[in-house]
Enzyme design. Structure first.
Site, PDB file in Angstrom:
ATOM      1  N   HIS A  66       3.332   2.008   2.183  1.00 47.29           N
ATOM      2  CA  HIS A  66       3.872   2.475   3.468  1.00 47.29           C
ATOM      3  C   HIS A  66       5.382   2.256   3.544  1.00 47.29           C
ATOM      4  CE1 HIS A  66       3.010  -1.715   5.418  1.00 47.29           C
ATOM      5  NE2 HIS A  66       4.312  -1.619   5.237  1.00 47.29           N
TER       6      HIS A  66
ATOM      7  N   ASN B 198       0.822  -1.219   0.000  1.00 47.82           N
ATOM      8  CA  ASN B 198       0.000   0.000   0.000  1.00 47.82           C
ATOM      9  C   ASN B 198       0.858   1.272   0.000  1.00 47.82           C
ATOM     10  OD1 ASN B 198       0.995   0.168   2.597  1.00 47.82           O
ATOM     11  ND2 ASN B 198      -0.995   0.053   3.631  1.00 47.82           N
TER      12      ASN B 198
ATOM     13  N   GLU C 128       1.506   4.628   7.406  1.00 48.74           N
ATOM     14  CA  GLU C 128       0.474   4.101   6.523  1.00 48.74           C
ATOM     15  C   GLU C 128      -0.160   5.229   5.707  1.00 48.74           C
ATOM     16  OE1 GLU C 128       0.124   0.956   6.188  1.00 48.74           O
ATOM     17  OE2 GLU C 128      -0.488  -0.092   8.015  1.00 48.74           O
TER      18      GLU C 128
HETATM   19  C1  F6R Z   1       9.458  -3.256   8.475  1.00 49.16           C
HETATM   20  C2  F6R Z   1       8.881  -2.078   7.821  1.00 49.16           C
HETATM   21  C3  F6R Z   1       7.835  -2.222   6.771  1.00 49.16           C
HETATM   22  C4  F6R Z   1       8.227  -3.239   5.693  1.00 49.16           C
HETATM   23  C5  F6R Z   1       7.116  -3.382   4.662  1.00 49.16           C
HETATM   24  C6  F6R Z   1       7.429  -4.461   3.650  1.00 49.16           C
HETATM   25  O1  F6R Z   1      10.422  -2.863   9.413  1.00 49.16           O
HETATM   26  O2  F6R Z   1       9.227  -0.989   8.172  1.00 49.16           O
HETATM   27  O3  F6R Z   1       7.595  -0.964   6.171  1.00 49.16           O
HETATM   28  O4  F6R Z   1       9.419  -2.825   5.076  1.00 49.16           O
HETATM   29  O5  F6R Z   1       5.916  -3.693   5.296  1.00 49.16           O
HETATM   30  O6  F6R Z   1       7.414  -5.694   4.300  1.00 49.16           O
HETATM   31  P1  F6R Z   1       7.863  -7.033   3.564  1.00 49.16           P
HETATM   32  O7  F6R Z   1       9.310  -6.906   3.293  1.00 49.16           O
HETATM   33  O8  F6R Z   1       7.552  -8.121   4.561  1.00 49.16           O
HETATM   34  O9  F6R Z   1       7.036  -7.122   2.321  1.00 49.16           O
END
Ligand code: F6R
Length: 243
Positions: free
Chosen positions: A138, A136, A143
């Protein structure tokens, strides 16, 4: 933004691991900002193995993780602290005091967020902030919303983000905490250099919006367009929708 494309996530991880280790050799007191999640698993594997093979001096390196689940601390499975210990900190010779993590179990979460901002300042700021990206858009747990927080804060997690994290909680979304502590947008944007990694087709739309779309709080990663030293490292899937 400097866009780099890789054939697969292993090639991406290996390139970034080599760069981070070179940065440590050039600046032994390097301050790293670090992410958790699925994307950096390959990166930490590479960093571990290169550190074990070569002579990498981690003794003065400082790290600050982006976020932690509210209510979870070091001993809790599912905490980002537990993830970081298993993926990196248990395998390199860092001074425990040089590891910066938010304590999701702190009695006063707002005070914990303020402490974190001060600790980053006292370390001289973050040299290289490594990021992942949510489907999304973030970054950290900033978010999509009408307004974003500048500094480290307590964030409510969106349903899609909780679902994406269920894997760390035995696949049970109900066990994923509803809130997290996260660096804010200014905390991230104050880093001297930012490297965002994205792998897999499910990130392609967010990546395209971040790079080619307008700057909007509805896609928090798009704010990275205002930073002058951002590298975006993509595998084929994540690059699919780029112009
Ligand atoms: C984790 C973080 C999140 C992740 C994001 C992607 O410390 O800050 O922003 O980088 O949610 O997560 P993955 O890599 O699991 O797809």
């Amino acid at each position: 933004m400097n866009i780099e494309r890789f054939d697969n996530e292993d090639a991406l991880a290996s390139t970034l691991a080599a760069r981070l280790i070179e940065a440590i050799s050039l600046k032994p007191r390097l301050v790293l900002g670090l992410p958790t999640g699925r994307t950096p698993v390959a990166l930490y594997r590479e960093v571990r193995s290169r550190s074990q093979r070569g002579h990498v001096d981690w003794s003065q390196v400082r790290t600050f993780n982006l976020d932690e689940f509210a209510g979870l601390g070091g001993g809790d499975a599912g905490s980002y602290r537990a993830y970081m210990q298993a993926e990196l900190f248990d395998h390199v010779r860092m001074e425990p005091l040089n590891v910066g993590m938010l304590d999701g179990r702190a009695a006063d979460l707002a005070a914990e967020c303020a402490r974190y901002e001060r600790a980053i300042d006292q370390a001289g700021g973050i040299d290289i902030q490594v990021l992942g990206i949510g489907a999304n858009g973030h970054i950290g747990f900033n978010e999509p919303a009408d307004a974003l927080e500048a500094e480290t804060h307590v964030a409510a997690l969106q349903a899609a983000t909780r679902a994406a994290n269920a894997g760390w909680f035995g696949g049970d979304v109900a066990r994923v905490p509803t809130h997290a502590l996260s660096m804010g947008m200014a905390t991230i944007l104050h880093a001297r250099e930012i490297v965002l990694m994205a792998t897999g087709e499910e990130k392609a739309a967010a990546v395209a919006g971040m790079i080619d779309g307008p700057i909007t709080t509805r896609l928090p990663a798009s704010l990275l367009q205002v930073h002058s030293r951002v590298t975006v490292m993509l595998d084929r899937g994540a690059a699919l929708r780029l112009a």
